[in-house]
Design a protein around this motif. Structure first.
Motif, PDB file in Angstrom:
ATOM      1  N   UNK A  36      13.937   0.979   4.704  1.00 53.85           N
ATOM      2  CA  UNK A  36      13.003   0.776   5.808  1.00 53.85           C
ATOM      3  C   UNK A  36      11.626   1.307   5.400  1.00 53.85           C
ATOM      4  N   UNK A  37      10.582   0.612   5.788  1.00 56.13           N
ATOM      5  CA  UNK A  37       9.235   0.988   5.353  1.00 56.13           C
ATOM      6  C   UNK A  37       8.302   1.216   6.536  1.00 56.13           C
ATOM      7  N   UNK A  38       7.243   1.981   6.289  1.00 58.59           N
ATOM      8  CA  UNK A  38       6.215   2.272   7.282  1.00 58.59           C
ATOM      9  C   UNK A  38       4.853   2.064   6.634  1.00 58.59           C
ATOM     10  N   UNK A  39       3.855   1.712   7.385  1.00 58.31           N
ATOM     11  CA  UNK A  39       2.525   1.485   6.820  1.00 58.31           C
ATOM     12  C   UNK A  39       2.056   2.680   5.990  1.00 58.31           C
ATOM     13  N   UNK A  40       1.568   2.382   4.792  1.00 61.69           N
ATOM     14  CA  UNK A  40       1.073   3.427   3.897  1.00 61.69           C
ATOM     15  C   UNK A  40       2.101   3.964   2.926  1.00 61.69           C
TER      16      UNK A  40
ATOM     17  N   UNK B 278       1.161  -4.576  -0.320  1.00 60.87           N
ATOM     18  CA  UNK B 278       0.016  -4.973  -1.133  1.00 60.87           C
ATOM     19  C   UNK B 278       0.088  -4.288  -2.489  1.00 60.87           C
ATOM     20  N   UNK B 279      -0.435  -4.990  -3.494  1.00 63.79           N
ATOM     21  CA  UNK B 279      -0.516  -4.456  -4.856  1.00 63.79           C
ATOM     22  C   UNK B 279      -1.981  -4.175  -5.145  1.00 63.79           C
ATOM     23  N   UNK B 280      -2.284  -2.958  -5.632  1.00 64.78           N
ATOM     24  CA  UNK B 280      -3.668  -2.515  -5.770  1.00 64.78           C
ATOM     25  C   UNK B 280      -3.923  -1.982  -7.173  1.00 64.78           C
ATOM     26  N   UNK B 281      -5.059  -2.376  -7.758  1.00 66.65           N
ATOM     27  CA  UNK B 281      -5.535  -1.726  -8.967  1.00 66.65           C
ATOM     28  C   UNK B 281      -6.361  -0.529  -8.510  1.00 66.65           C
ATOM     29  N   UNK B 282      -5.887   0.655  -8.858  1.00 65.49           N
ATOM     30  CA  UNK B 282      -6.486   1.873  -8.320  1.00 65.49           C
ATOM     31  C   UNK B 282      -7.868   2.124  -8.900  1.00 65.49           C
TER      32      UNK B 282
ATOM     33  N   UNK C 206       2.914  -0.201   1.420  1.00 65.05           N
ATOM     34  CA  UNK C 206       3.292  -1.015   2.576  1.00 65.05           C
ATOM     35  C   UNK C 206       2.068  -1.252   3.459  1.00 65.05           C
ATOM     36  N   UNK C 207       1.876  -2.502   3.872  1.00 65.45           N
ATOM     37  CA  UNK C 207       0.820  -2.843   4.833  1.00 65.45           C
ATOM     38  C   UNK C 207       1.393  -2.913   6.242  1.00 65.45           C
ATOM     39  N   UNK C 208       2.497  -3.657   6.386  1.00 62.36           N
ATOM     40  CA  UNK C 208       3.146  -3.817   7.679  1.00 62.36           C
ATOM     41  C   UNK C 208       4.578  -3.304   7.576  1.00 62.36           C
ATOM     42  N   UNK C 209       4.993  -2.505   8.544  1.00 61.66           N
ATOM     43  CA  UNK C 209       6.333  -1.915   8.532  1.00 61.66           C
ATOM     44  C   UNK C 209       7.395  -3.003   8.487  1.00 61.66           C
ATOM     45  N   UNK C 210       8.506  -2.677   7.884  1.00 57.81           N
ATOM     46  CA  UNK C 210       9.599  -3.641   7.811  1.00 57.81           C
ATOM     47  C   UNK C 210      10.716  -3.138   6.927  1.00 57.81           C
TER      48      UNK C 210
END
Length: 605
Positions: free
Chosen positions: A81-85, A107-111, A147-151
């Motif tokens: 289970x995931x939560x935003x952030x 989301x995938x991010x280049x830091x 995570x952007x949107x919980x799910x």
């Protein structure tokens, strides 16, 4: 999203609406695989060697899986289970999982780095999965996923991913093609700035680093230290000329970087968590070694492939191979060996480079051979295949070492040729590699002097190459000739060629000398194995009774095809005495040797 909400309310699976709006139908919504303008301009000016056409269409990077296929993919994972952030992986993580998004989005991010702010690479909604080829190569993570949107996401571990690749052909093909396509796309996206290499355009150390990165198909961006972009990058990263070549990554900067140091940092050097012995260890990742790895892994052997430099061997240094079976229009050596690497990875072989073998114990420890690596690690293996090939010789000329990598090269690819385009060059050698190099360089606008020691280039070169060379307007074939002098400052500028027939010496401008002369077997690390007078390894019918020690008496069999004087040790490719020195022959030997490996292993207690 409204359609997804309707289906969710109706009790349908959240991914059944196929609502993942991917820019190149699994990895991105809204940012897609676009190339930022600044990166595009830098690539146009300072691009590294092109790797040829994509192996698979970019459109397969983000497959829209049907309900049944997606359910099969989820079955390989563990739900979370995931939560935003929530951070699912971050730069430097080892053994990353394939992330399958069941509900919500990630989301995938280049830091952020010293000279560039953070940037989103991709957004993955329900129905998609996150991951690229590093899941199979073992390279450490170089991007951030959160995570952007919980799910709910499902984590497919490396072990479970390999089970998927082995057991589900339909799903394996879809996932594997997506991972390959994503690697191709990432090379031209903002993700490339996660690994920045900077160095001198004609620096031997920088060339070695760039060659390694190109052969490994690493996601990276090259900066020429002599350009404004390179200077800006160095200033923002706090680098000086003494630090070059350097590699800048999230949270780490490698100064005076080497391929080995970069491999260690990226997790591409040898590492093995299992204590079980390996079925077969292959030393050398040229065509013969790669073929052995593909066939060994595909037939269920626990296979490890090592190379002291980088995958591809001498074949990867060839600009064009036209007489390889099944490719009537030819292909580059890098493309051919790159495809073989992907096959080996698909079937579960473990690849490590640069990784140098320094010793092979010829006395078995029970039923196992012990292979010692430069870093002190020891690999216990039931069988060993030696495919270390041969190295081109250097000419015994004053200042030769000074110009290696700074005007003298042992390969003719985009990386070596870029600094010579349109300038006069010299190619030394009379076999196919020299002929291919001469044509490639002439095709890039250089006036080429092909210097051949013998009386006729047809003696060792394929007829199709000879015919093309003799009529090419920018190629001058000089038989019975030798390069006898080198001149220049920091870089090679001039060579002197002695014509033995006319007994004359001519000095001429030369921005690059490409050397493809007689080869020496890469066997100095071996002891106790029977070789010919020339140092190449003798096998099976080439061995006589005096070569076979007491270990053979207990086996109650003679040497198998490609087996050396040491039971369970095989030799294939150019290192093998009497080899044809052709790519097709090398791949045939590598594949055939695996049949002998199976038989040898079956005789062990």
């Amino acid at each position: 999203m409204a359609a997804m909400d309707e289906l969710s309310r109706a009790g349908a699976a959240p991914w059944a609406a196929h609502g993942s709006r991917f820019s190149q139908p699994g990895l991105a919504r809204p940012v897609a695989w676009t190339t930022p303008h600044d990166l595009d301009r830098m690539r146009a000016r300072h691009a590294r060697g092109r790797l040829g056409k994509p192996l698979v269409p970019p459109s397969v990077a983000s497959p829209r899986l049907g309900d049944e296929l997606f359910a099969r993919l989820l079955a390989y994972g563990t739900p979370q289970e995931t939560h935003p952030g929530d951070v699912l992986f971050s730069p430097g993580d080892e053994d990353a999982d394939l992330i399958v998004v069941d509900r919500g989005s990630v989301e995938v991010v280049r830091t952020e780095m010293a000279d560039v702010p953070a940037e989103t690479v991709a957004v993955v909604d329900a129905g998609g999965f996150v991951g690229e080829l590093n899941l199979l190569t073992g390279q450490n993570v170089y991007l951030l996923c959160r995570v952007r949107e919980a799910g709910t996401i499902y984590r497919v571990s490396p072990e479970r991913l390999r089970q998927l690749m082995a057991n589900d052909v339909e799903l394996s093909d879809i996932v594997f093609k997506a991972l390959i396509a994503r690697r191709e796309l990432l090379q031209h996206s903002t993700a490339a700035r996660a690994v920045e290499i900077v160095g001198g355009a004609r620096s031997a150390a920088a060339l070695a680093l760039r060659t390694y990165a190109a052969r490994q198909r690493l996601i990276h961006l090259w900066f020429d230290a002599g350009t404004p972009a390179g200077q800006t990058m160095m200033e923002s990263s706090g680098l000086t000329e003494d630090d070059l070549p350097a590699v800048v990554m999230p949270g780490a900067t490698l100064k005076q970087a080497t391929p080995g140091g970069l491999a260690e940092k990226l997790g591409l050097s040898y590492r093995r968590s299992s204590t079980k012995p390996v079925d077969v260890t292959i030393v050398g990742a040229g065509p013969a070694g790669l073929a052995a790895a593909v066939y060994g892994a595909s037939e269920g052997l626990d296979t490890v492939l090592l190379d002291a430099v980088g995958t591809g061997g001498q074949a990867a240094a060839s600009s064009r191979i036209e007489n390889y079976f099944g490719f009537p229009f030819g292909l580059s050596g890098a493309d051919l060996t790159g495809r073989a690497v992907l096959q080996a990875l698909k079937f579960g072989a473990q690849l490590a480079s640069p990784c140098q073998a320094v010793k092979l114990d010829t006395d078995r420890n029970g039923d196992l051979l012990r292979l010692h690596l430069q870093g002190g690690e020891v690999i216990n293996s039931k069988a060993v295949v030696i495919a270390t090939g041969a190295r081109y010789r250097a000419l015994p000329l004053e200042r030769w070492p000074d110009f290696e990598g700074a005007g003298i090269y042992y390969a003719a690819t985009e990386l070596e040729a870029r600094g010579c385009t349109g300038s006069p060059v010299t190619v030394v050698g009379g076999a196919n590699s020299a002929g291919q190099a001469a044509l490639y360089l002439a095709g890039r606008g250089s006036e080429v002097s092909l210097v051949v020691r013998g009386p006729d280039i047809a003696a060792e070169m394929s007829a199709y190459l000879v015919d093309r060379l003799l009529v090419h307007p920018r190629v001058s074939v000089r038989c019975r000739s030798e390069v006898t002098r080198l001149d220049g400052g920091d870089f090679l500028e001039e060579v002197s060629i002695t014509d033995r027939t006319a007994d004359s010496i001519q000095a001429q401008p030369c921005s690059g000398l490409f050397c493809f002369i007689g080869a020496e077997p890469a066997t100095s690390w071996l002891t106790g194995i029977a070789t010919g007078d020339d140092g190449f390894i003798r096998t099976d019918v080439q061995l006589d009774d005096d070569d076979l020690g007491p270990a053979w008496a207990t086996l109650e069999r003679g040497p198998l095809p490609f087996e050396t004087s040491i039971p369970g040790v095989f030799a294939v490719g150019d290192v093998h005495s009497g080899s044809m020195k052709r790519v097709a022959a090398a791949t045939g030997e590598g594949a055939s040797a695996i049949a002998s490996v199976h038989k040898a292993i079956s005789t062990l207690v």
